[in-house]
Design an enzyme around this catalytic site. Sequence first.
Site, PDB file in Angstrom:
ATOM      1  N   SER A 498      42.376  39.322  49.996  1.00  0.00           N
ATOM      2  CA  SER A 498      41.822  39.218  48.651  1.00  0.00           C
ATOM      3  C   SER A 498      40.830  40.335  48.443  1.00  0.00           C
ATOM      4  O   SER A 498      40.203  40.822  49.392  1.00  0.00           O
ATOM      5  CB  SER A 498      41.141  37.868  48.439  1.00  0.00           C
ATOM      6  OG  SER A 498      40.030  37.735  49.304  1.00  0.00           O
ATOM      7  N   PHE A 501      39.472  42.251  42.497  1.00  0.00           N
ATOM      8  CA  PHE A 501      40.285  42.042  41.316  1.00  0.00           C
ATOM      9  C   PHE A 501      41.374  40.993  41.509  1.00  0.00           C
ATOM     10  O   PHE A 501      41.840  40.425  40.531  1.00  0.00           O
ATOM     11  CB  PHE A 501      40.953  43.367  40.892  1.00  0.00           C
ATOM     12  CG  PHE A 501      40.008  44.315  40.238  1.00  0.00           C
ATOM     13  CD1 PHE A 501      39.793  44.282  38.873  1.00  0.00           C
ATOM     14  CD2 PHE A 501      39.320  45.251  40.980  1.00  0.00           C
ATOM     15  CE1 PHE A 501      38.921  45.160  38.261  1.00  0.00           C
ATOM     16  CE2 PHE A 501      38.443  46.132  40.388  1.00  0.00           C
ATOM     17  CZ  PHE A 501      38.239  46.090  39.022  1.00  0.00           C
ATOM     18  N   SER A 502      41.806  40.738  42.748  1.00  0.00           N
ATOM     19  CA  SER A 502      43.010  39.928  42.898  1.00  0.00           C
ATOM     20  C   SER A 502      43.086  39.327  44.286  1.00  0.00           C
ATOM     21  O   SER A 502      42.279  39.622  45.166  1.00  0.00           O
ATOM     22  CB  SER A 502      44.257  40.794  42.645  1.00  0.00           C
ATOM     23  OG  SER A 502      44.322  41.838  43.600  1.00  0.00           O
ATOM     24  N   ASP A 619      41.336  56.948  43.255  1.00  0.00           N
ATOM     25  CA  ASP A 619      40.814  56.084  44.334  1.00  0.00           C
ATOM     26  C   ASP A 619      41.701  56.195  45.571  1.00  0.00           C
ATOM     27  O   ASP A 619      42.066  55.189  46.180  1.00  0.00           O
ATOM     28  CB  ASP A 619      40.720  54.638  43.869  1.00  0.00           C
ATOM     29  CG  ASP A 619      39.822  53.808  44.788  1.00  0.00           C
ATOM     30  OD1 ASP A 619      39.041  54.413  45.548  1.00  0.00           O
ATOM     31  OD2 ASP A 619      39.904  52.573  44.758  1.00  0.00           O
TER      32      ASP A 619
END
EC number: 2.7.11.1
Length: 811
Positions: A498, A501-502, A619
């Site tokens: 995890s 964001f998700s 990124d």
Amino acid sequence: MVIESEINDKKRGLESSSPTINDPKKVKVESPSSGKEDGEVDEVTSSPASRETSSSKLMSPSKNQSSSSSRSYHDSNNGYRRKDERYSSSRSYDRNYRDRDISRDGDRERDRDRERDRDRDRDRDRDRDRDRDRERDRDRDRDRDRDRDRDRDRDRERERERDRDRNSQERGSRNSHERDYRDNRDYSRDSRDNMDSRDNKNGSRQSINNNTLSYEKQADRKDEVRVKDNISVNDDKTNHGENLTNESITATSTNEPTKPAVIIEEDEETKTKRILEENRLQRQLIMEKYNKEQPQPITSSLSTTEKEQSNTNTNSNSTPVATTTTSILAKSPSNLENQIEEEDESIIIEWRKDQNSENSSAFNDNNNDESCSSEEDLKKRGKIKEEDIKAKDKPITTTTTTTTINNVSIKLPPKPEPIKAKTSAPVFDMFSDSPSDETDESNRDLNETNGGGVMVDANIVVNPSINLSDNWDDADGYYKFRVGEIMDKYQIFSPIGSGVFSTVVSAKETKTNEDVVIKIIRNRPSMHRSGLKEIEILQKISNTPTSSNQKSHCIQMKDHFNYRNHLCIVFEPMSMSLHQLIKKYGKDIGLSLNAVRVYAKQLFLALKHIKNSKILHADIKPDNIVVNEAKNTIKIVDFGSAGEIHESEITPYLVSRFYRAPEIILGHKYDYSIDVWSVGCCLAEFFTGKFLFPGKTNNDMIRLFMEYRGAFSKKMLKKSEFVSNHFNENLVFMKQEIDNIEKTVRKVPHDITKPTKDILQFLLPKNVSIPDQDMKKLIQLKDLIEKCTILDPEKRITPFEALNHEFLKPF
């Protein structure tokens, strides 16, 4: 003006010296009859008596004519004289002007000669500096070669000592074998002499047992020698077999000549029985310990699961952890270590830099080493909140129960009654509205598919007794999934991890049984918008055509859907990230040079494809680069921070800090070159296992940039928005230091004009030596990294140019 004044003075002088016709004393008379030459003038002095006569004569017409002719003569002479004077004055003016031009040309020629001498001196100084630098480089290369030779000699001496120790150990093992054989032989002879005829059978059994014990000792010694040298072990086996056969024949030549073969068969059978008995006792002890901690129904189900799992094939790639655990329990410790070592070696032998290094196999997902995450930067940019960062550290919430045996987590089979877990947070049972038979059947099918269980962290043990059908999320907006749950057309297989964001889980498509990875976006409006933006970018990248013989090396999105207020994105499955690969196989030492070359080429292919799609990833780091099972293909993932070039915002916290380009920190306009900078930092990390620019702050990052790459250009600094945060008005770098006493930050001038550190020394320390062929490739890698990390983004290498670099060509 001076010349005109001189001419006027001369005119006045001539007029004053010339005679006029009104002078009564002097008269010009031309007497042709006289003996004087032409042009001579007679001067006649008249008496007062004759003045009247002359005056009367002047009044006559003839006298008037002579006076007019004399006046015209004088006027013509004056005109000629003026012309001559004017001509001479103009000639003198031209002469002066010509002399002045000549003097000016001489001065100009002298200045030119002086400048030529100055350039010649400057070239001479430059040549002298170049020769000095060449000599310094030559000395440095000579010192490096000397260090390399010294290290090579040291390694050679170490190998000789190792061979010497191995030979001494081999001699000791042979002597011990011979001593055991002699003791065995003497003991068997004495025992046969002392035996009665009625105890013949018992005596034979006793000799069998004695020979069995000696055989086991010899086998154990052979296992130890096998780890050190396989060749010497084979020789020991041959010698041991010959000695055993000869001694057995000598001991039983008079009575039982066929007994040695029977003894060997019985020894092997006894050894097998002993190993099985030890395994049975070990399992029994584990089960007794487990029975004290868990209720009886769980114990029975666990034993049933172990019996089922013990029959599965442990060599399958899809074998879950529970099956591996039972196979581990069914093996002896020595065999277990050998098997694990052989499996690891078969997987990582091509990707390790040093196969004998102990650090290369050390891997722990919970290792809190220094890493750089962009979550703090996202908070500074206002993308996420403080509580969202804290929520990342919370465990994944599922309704799967686990147990731990010998520090190995095992998923327990579903039970008919709910079990209370140790965690205090209550979680609902999302399958409570379904019939129990269907739930048990789905869990049973999942166990058969998964091999009996999956690896789940012990922190995710929850209480499934709560039944709230309208609440699918936890307090932080994460979806509380359950292993075995069907989302759309995908069945959840196991959790992966995890982030901010998700949550990411592995799953299978129910129809085709295809493995996929599902990214479940958090139930937050801002994160939902980011997920939609990522889907749009992934679709644009997938629709961009590529070359016929090349791949995009970007993660492929297979599907996306909404499930219980959560946006879900389905991706193709991959093995692990390069960050995990480096931690597992190259911690603090890096990967092999060939692996870095393969990964570098694929990364630049991905950058080329992303640039053709008009996308900035923004990124790129090893955490966002995944590798397949074969460890030969990588792909870029996580386009949550990506965007188009016109959407770029000037912020000093874009991209993770260790891979952040200098133009981002300074507030300069940036483009696709920021991804090239990030890839250059990744390549250095691939080979060394360490960060190239491990700055703690943006100011510290700029200091490292200047130490490795030199000073920034003033043109770039003047165009940057945040230059005042790190430089003074004279564009001198201001290093930020923390005062430990006053707990304040102070700025100290730290002027750096030339690089003080070398990237080659970072890649290859002085105490490390490599072959000459690898050294040539390493120098090419250093050149590629330097071109990727040029401070000026306009001069930085492009992905297309990088694909033609010498380092990317095969060995």
